[in-house]
Design an enzyme around this catalytic site. Structure first.
Site, PDB file in Angstrom:
ATOM      1  N   GLN A 104       0.837  -1.191   0.000  1.00 43.31           N
ATOM      2  CA  GLN A 104       0.000   0.000   0.000  1.00 43.31           C
ATOM      3  C   GLN A 104       0.868   1.235   0.000  1.00 43.31           C
ATOM      4  OE1 GLN A 104      -2.572   0.427   3.411  1.00 43.31           O
ATOM      5  NE2 GLN A 104      -3.054   2.546   2.928  1.00 43.31           N
ATOM      6  N   ALA A 164      -5.351   0.487   5.039  1.00 39.44           N
ATOM      7  CA  ALA A 164      -6.030  -0.532   4.237  1.00 39.44           C
ATOM      8  C   ALA A 164      -5.355  -1.892   4.397  1.00 39.44           C
ATOM      9  CB  ALA A 164      -6.068  -0.121   2.763  1.00 39.44           C
ATOM     10  N   TYR A 165      -4.039  -1.885   4.398  1.00 42.50           N
ATOM     11  CA  TYR A 165      -3.274  -3.120   4.606  1.00 42.50           C
ATOM     12  C   TYR A 165      -3.626  -3.744   5.954  1.00 42.50           C
ATOM     13  CZ  TYR A 165       0.892  -6.045   5.352  1.00 42.50           C
ATOM     14  OH  TYR A 165       1.759  -7.073   5.621  1.00 42.50           O
ATOM     15  N   GLY A 166      -3.599  -2.941   7.020  1.00 43.41           N
ATOM     16  CA  GLY A 166      -3.906  -3.453   8.347  1.00 43.41           C
ATOM     17  C   GLY A 166      -5.322  -3.978   8.451  1.00 43.41           C
TER      18      GLY A 166
END
Length: 260
Positions: A104, A164-166
């Protein structure tokens, strides 16, 4: 640390067929080499087939068994075809290490683009979901198996730098637990690992975008440094092995104490 000069006929994964995604670099490539060293026949998958073939050639040169297959974790049909290829090559699947991590663009939640959200969903959530169901279907033919999903320390707490990744990695933790309970009666164990900072190309890209982040990560780790990819792979190997026969539904931190 393993020197990758020969396979172990009585190794941790001796006699097993193991599928590894994201195997062209980083944690995935380290895992591919380690699993082969520990006696597994490995089928390696990634989008970068050139880099993947280099890993396969190294394993074969060291006396191991390895094959490569193209895989795009954003494409469900590609995922299913890759798992089907394992069945064609070996007739069964004993273990799977689902190791995909879309990068990201670092930044706060309110500047995260729709494209970043969509990419994280496709690769880090839906891709793992599709892979697990395809892997479980093949494992049933031989009485069970073990699946390990690579999540992240960023799934276990607020993640302002990579929201967003998390978020998608936290969703991955949930389906890992659900799959473990759903498939336990069929002899399929499902676990996750949550690495902290690991010295991979992803961290290098983050450092390029945010100079100083590597130093910050090192300082946040009680053991004083990021993990090597091989150290993360060791935990995945144990979870895939019969020595972890009573472990399912777990998320194992591999973070040097950073999440404690």
């Amino acid at each position: 640390m393993t020197d990758h000069t020969t396979t172990r006929p009585n190794g941790l994964l001796s006699g097993k067929v193991v599928f590894v995604s994201g195997a062209s670099r980083g944690i995935g490539a380290a895992a591919a080499r380690l699993f082969a060293d520990e006696g597994a026949a490995v089928v390696l998958a990634a989008r970068s087939t050139g880099s993947l073939q280099t890993v396969v050639s190294g394993i074969r040169d060291a006396g191991g068994t390895a094959d490569a297959v193209a895989l795009d974790l954003a494409d469900p049909a590609s995922i299913r075809a890759a798992v089907d290829r394992v069945g064609e090559l070996h007739g069964r699947l004993d273990g799977a290490f689902n190791n995909g991590a879309a990068i990201q663009q670092p930044g706060p939640l309110d500047t995260t683009s729709d494209e970043d959200i969509d990419t994280q969903f496709a690769v880090n959530f839906r891709g793992h979901w599709v892979a697990m169901t395809a892997e479980a279907a093949l494992m049933r033919h031989s009485g069970g198996g073990a699946i390990v999903n690579t999540s992240s320390i960023g799934s276990r707490r607020a993640n302002p730098a990579l929201p967003a990744y998390g978020a998608m990695k936290r969703a991955l933790n949930s389906i890992t637990e659900t799959a473990a309970v759903t498939w336990a009666p069929e002899g399929i164990r499902v676990n996750g690992i949550t690495p902290g900072g690991t010295a991979t190309d992803m961290i290098a890209a983050w450092e390029a975008a945010t100079p100083g982040i590597t130093e910050q990560i090192d300082a946040s780790v009680p053991l004083g440094r990021m993990a090597r990819p091989e150290e993360v792979a060791e935990v995945a190997a144990w979870l895939l092995s019969d020595r972890a026969s009573m472990v399912t539904g777990a998320s194992i931190p591999v973070d040097g104490g950073a999440g404690a």
